[in-house]
Enzyme design. Sequence first.
Site, short mmCIF file in Angstrom:
data_model
loop_
_atom_site.label_atom_id
_atom_site.label_comp_id
_atom_site.label_asym_id
_atom_site.label_seq_id
_atom_site.Cartn_x
_atom_site.Cartn_y
_atom_site.Cartn_z
N HIS A 1 0.87 -1.31 0.05
CA HIS A 1 -0.03 -0.04 0.14
C HIS A 1 1.03 1.13 -0.01
O HIS A 1 2.14 1.23 0.45
CB HIS A 1 -0.77 0.05 1.29
CG HIS A 1 -2.06 1.15 1.30
ND1 HIS A 1 -1.85 2.25 2.06
CD2 HIS A 1 -3.13 1.14 0.53
CE1 HIS A 1 -2.75 2.91 1.83
NE2 HIS A 1 -3.70 2.18 1.07
N SER B 1 -8.14 -14.91 -1.66
CA SER B 1 -8.71 -13.55 -1.80
C SER B 1 -10.14 -13.37 -2.17
O SER B 1 -10.59 -14.21 -2.92
CB SER B 1 -7.56 -12.76 -2.84
OG SER B 1 -8.26 -11.46 -3.15
#
Length: 477
Positions: free
Chosen positions: A196, A399
């Site tokens: 991130h 995921s």
Amino acid sequence: MAEKFDTLSEDFVPTAVINEPLPWPVINGNRADHEEENLKKTKVINGRGEREMVLGRNVHTTSLAVTEPESNDEFTGDKEAYMASVLARYRKTLVERTKYHLGYPYNLDFDYGALGQLQHFSINNLGDPFIESNYGVHSRPFEVGVLDWFARLWEIERDDYWGYITNCGTEGNLHGILVGREVFPDGILYASSESHYSVFKAARMYRMECERVDTLISGEIDCDDFRRKLLANKDKPAILNVNIGTTVKGAVDDLDLVIKTLEECGFSHDRFYIHCDGALFGLMMPFVKRAPKVTFNKPIGSVSVSGHKFVGCPMPCGVQITRMKHIKVLSNNVEYLASRDATIMGSRNGHAPLFLWYTLSRKGYKGFQKEVQKCLRNAHYLKDRLREAGISAMLNELSSTVVFERPKDEEFVRRWQLACQGDIAHVVVMPSVTIEKLDHFLKDLVENRSVWYEDGSQPPCLVKDVGIKNCICPAHK
């Protein structure tokens, strides 16, 4: 009074849902130009050359001016009615935009009506969550209750951990990396290129030496490249960000392999610090069968998750937990508070712990497990339907983030609020994303796609982004 409010069009609608120019507010005496502002472009580098990124409207063109009463004017019924109408139209906008929310990892399915009775209080959890300050309007008992719940989840004893409820996921990363930097002032920060952006923001803020590590096609950290970079810097401690779900591909770094790589490169446990960024999947992985465990029984330093993502808190917030022995390097006594502080921010939203406590208490482990299973099922459904339609798509094993070919039309991207990077886009399947919503999206995408490529042009090849087994462009069918 009515003429004072004419700067707002009766057709108040945000950029993303309009199809035609609307009469926007007067700004400094000039009418803002809708098309010019909406189509501003800038050049960005995506690793494969330049790409034009279409920016959204400059918010100044749609801002709502604060209309102040005259100095001798009371708060009249007319003005109250006007403000109520503005809020009602805004609520209608939120309802509409929620229908088309797919690209960002926020769970929009929640009901906190029971907490409405507490919204009239200014609740501030300043200082250390575990030490009551002079300020009495706080929610520390709820905050510590939430922290204890996560401590059990990540297997660390009450007396061995310290943590707090942050204002967002980024703050959790900033705090975790700051603790690592304070423990190892001369340490090097290692982070995969798909970490991130807040991780690299932390490196800039703290003036840390930072090594970007390559990733695999899946988005996981490439431990071979990590090994090379570690061996080149054996004289300095390692501070590592491990992703429990990357932003774009939802990839989960192999924590066990990362630790093994550190050990094999000669880094003993007292020469590295691992922060686990579990913004979204940090709360989903414990309920996925065969998923590796994130636990303080392993030599990690801290874990953070976001509270407004999978949990569904209506305001940005997060949870950050680290080891008690580490937090001592950050703690300062604050006489003004009659407490101590080791947080990034001084004041903290005291309402967020209430929402988190309420949700954890209502759903518990079993409730979250059901929601995780639903998200994974729906994500596989979306991936399979995309591939049936001839669209390249990828879904990592652990995921609920489905990666696929970037839509050709930016208006389509905005309508469905998709997150894009280079030639790919993604949908993050959250508890609020139903099969019906996915079917609506798929139908819209397939219909528009037939128009985008009716001129004979070809969809992009995504081999470099999703691998040859997931790319079904004309060259790899």
